[in-house]
Write an enzyme that holds these catalytic residues in place. Structure first.
Site, mmCIF file in Angstrom:
data_model
loop_
_atom_site.group_PDB
_atom_site.id
_atom_site.type_symbol
_atom_site.label_atom_id
_atom_site.label_comp_id
_atom_site.label_asym_id
_atom_site.label_seq_id
_atom_site.Cartn_x
_atom_site.Cartn_y
_atom_site.Cartn_z
ATOM 1 C CG HIS A 119 -0.238 -0.020 2.287
ATOM 2 N ND1 HIS A 119 0.001 1.188 3.246
ATOM 3 C CD2 HIS A 119 0.163 -1.061 3.593
ATOM 4 C CE1 HIS A 119 0.453 0.901 4.395
ATOM 5 N NE2 HIS A 119 0.608 -0.210 4.603
ATOM 6 C CB CYS A 161 1.093 -4.319 5.215
ATOM 7 S SG CYS A 161 -0.498 -5.258 5.420
#
Length: 588
Positions: free
Chosen positions: A442, A461
């Site tokens: 992301h 992440c």
């Protein structure tokens, strides 16, 4: 070296045989007897691996009518040379019967000679099988080291006996074995780095620099002399570089320190502080082990690094999109902290989410957000967060007795969701490749972190520096998704899910050693302490780890994932390697 001496003895034995010896083969009966003993498990010396391996060797000879493979001395010598050359792959020749071969004595004639020749025959064949297996799959079983490992470990649609026969009957067995090894530039370069490090070790290695205050341009003293010797031994300082005063930290030494820092994952500031001193004092044997570990990692995944794929190198803090043989995109990345690690696995890119909401994952909810809300009820409003039931109904935060969750955050029954916006930790776009770890790539509003040398700040992440460029390549639809159109969609602030045309495999891997274009070895900190287990596996006694009969279609959850959410994982695949140099909840 014991292994090398054993091999030399065998080579000399072959060379000193009478001229007619090359025509003397183990009799079919002697070899048949050995094969039958092998099938029955009665030959522990050769059958030390698995039953499947014994059956493979036995089937090979049964298929050949028990005709020997190694009666010609030149073929046997070439194989023995390949066994010794396994060291250049970071493997141990002792795993390939070199001690037994070196100790084998050949009677002059008679039945005992035929039996000894049959024994040598099977030792050589089993050594070939072992080495081919290790070069193709790796020695260690990554699934035994990592419960979440879901990369393919199989050869589909191949008759193993026929494949082995083709390989082992090649005119040059050494060349055949080299052809089994990964054909990746990085693998080739790491082998070269291993050779250079071993040459340094043979020359005496390097001595540590004594502890003390930081050293920098202008410093002087005995420790500067030690620093100069250490950098010269490692090749960072030219051996012929002259200095008017070896005890003075001059410009040439400053440049050498910066080179060392750049190649060891450190801030290249020219100052020898605690971190740089620690890396300088890592011994040559440990660096050799580090290269061997990463050669092994490449053997595990070499066939995955082909075609189109998106590679995230966790320890290298980088990502690359390969389209065919072309590097189409690269980026610096931020990965998980050592206590919230980014797992290694394989999945397939499916879709993008523009202006994503952030469903605060359980670990961050318990450890970060909930304690802040308990202390400051206004925290949610300031960060544009709302509270939802499991059914998605919005709850007024003022109606919740937050104090009851003090010290017992796991009992919190709601989900906290942050709206899209400048404070949203996912930024303007996230990249979804469904997996059991609830991990994705992301954007991020924390751009300054990309300037750090060590970039381990996330909760698992992967934050990427250049998300729009990657999105356009994956969307692969310039008529609908040009850069202005993508920015316009983001500027609306509306959450939007968009399927990608390029559903590339996403490979999350972990490499602590590589090689720069100029051939300089590059060492990275072992961020998650994953190297030691592989060092141990490489040193363990030989064993055959099983391979898959078919592909896995789902990832196995790793304890490191730290998330309670599950989703389907991408399927694994295998290809011939050609290149590589160098709104759902998740962990951000």
């Amino acid at each position: 070296m014991v292994a090398g001496g054993a091999l030399l003895a065998v080579v000399l034995l072959l060379m000193l045989m009478p001229p007619h010896a090359s025509a003397v083969e183990p009799s079919v009966e002697a070899l048949r007897e050995r094969i039958e003993a092998l099938r029955a498990g009665g030959d522990a010396q050769i059958g030390a691996g698995s039953i499947a391996a014994r059956n493979l060797v036995a089937s090979l000879y049964e298929r050949r009518g028990f005709v020997p493979l190694w009666s010609a001395p030149e073929r046997a010598s070439r194989l023995l040379a390949a066994l010794e050359a396994s060291r250049t792959h970071g493997l141990d020749p002792r795993d390939y019967h070199v001690d037994a071969l070196g100790a084998l004595r050949m009677p002059a004639a008679g039945v005992e000679r035929e039996r000894a020749l049959a024994q040598r025959e099977l030792l050589l064949t089993d050594a070939f099988v072992r080495l081919a297996y290790h070069l193709y799959f790796g020695k260690a079983d990554p699934r035994a080291l990592n419960g979440g490992w879901n990369f393919a470990r199989s050869v589909e649609g191949v008759d193993p006996v026929a494949a082995l026969a083709t390989l082992i009957e090649a005119p040059d067995p050494a060349a055949a074995l080299e052809g089994v090894a990964p054909r990746l530039p990085l693998y080739r370069d790491l082998r070269g780095a291993l050779q250079r490090l071993r040459a340094i070790e043979s020359a005496g290695g390097w001595r540590p620099v004594a502890p003390g205050p930081k050293l920098e341009l202008g410093s002087g003293g005995t420790r500067v002399v030690q620093l100069r010797e250490r950098l010269r031994a490692g090749g960072d300082l030219d051996a012929d570089a002259a200095s008017e005063d070896p005890a003075r930290f001059d410009a040439a030494l400053d440049a050498a320190v910066r080179r060392f820092q750049s190649s060891h994952g450190l801030e290249p500031d020219g100052v020898v502080g605690n971190k740089t001193l620690a890396e300088l004092n890592v011994g040559i044997a440990a660096r050799i082990a580090q290269v061997r570990v990463n050669l092994e990692r490449l053997r595990w995944v070499a066939r995955e690094l082909a075609g189109d794929y998106l590679l995230v190198d966790i320890a290298g803090f980088s990502a690359q999109l390969w389209l065919g043989d072309r590097l189409a995109w690269s980026s610096r990345v931020v990965v998980g902290r050592p206590y919230r690690t980014t797992p290694e696995f394989r999945a397939r890119m499916k879709y993008l989410v523009l202006n994503p909401e952030w469903n605060v994952p359980p670990t961050i909810l318990r450890e970060d957000v909930l304690p802040k809300v308990i202390k400051d009820p206004g925290y949610l409003a300031r960060h544009e967060m709302r509270v939802l039931t499991g059914a998605g109904r919005v709850i007024d935060p003022a109606a919740i007795d937050w104090a009851q969750y003090q010290g017992r955050p796991r009992s919190f029954p709601y989900q906290i969701v942050q709206a899209p916006g400048r404070e949203n930790p996912l930024g303007s776009i996230k990249f979804m490749f469904p997996n059991d770890h609830t991990v994705y790539l992301h954007d991020t509003p924390s751009r300054a972190l990309f300037e750090r040398t060590v970039r381990a700040f996330s909760s698992g992440c992967i934050r990427i520096e250049r998300p729009l460029d990657l999105a356009l390549l994956l969307l692969d639809d310039p008529d609908r998704w040009s850069e202005p159109q993508l920015r316009e969609a983001i500027d609306t602030g509306r959450t939007q899910t968009v399927a990608v045309r390029r559903t590339v495999p996403v490979l999350l891997l972990y490499f602590t050693a590589s090689v720069a274009p100029d051939g300089t070895p590059q060492f990275r900190p072992d961020l998650y302490a994953r190297d030691a287990a592989i060092v141990g596996a490489l040193a363990a006694p030989f064993r055959f780890a099983p391979v898959d009969r078919g592909r896995r279609s789902a990832a196995v959850t790793s304890p490191a994932a730290g998330s309670d959410n599950r989703s389907a994982a991408g399927s694994a695949r295998g290809q011939t390697a050609r290149h590589w140099p160098a709104s759902s909840s998740g962990r951000s």
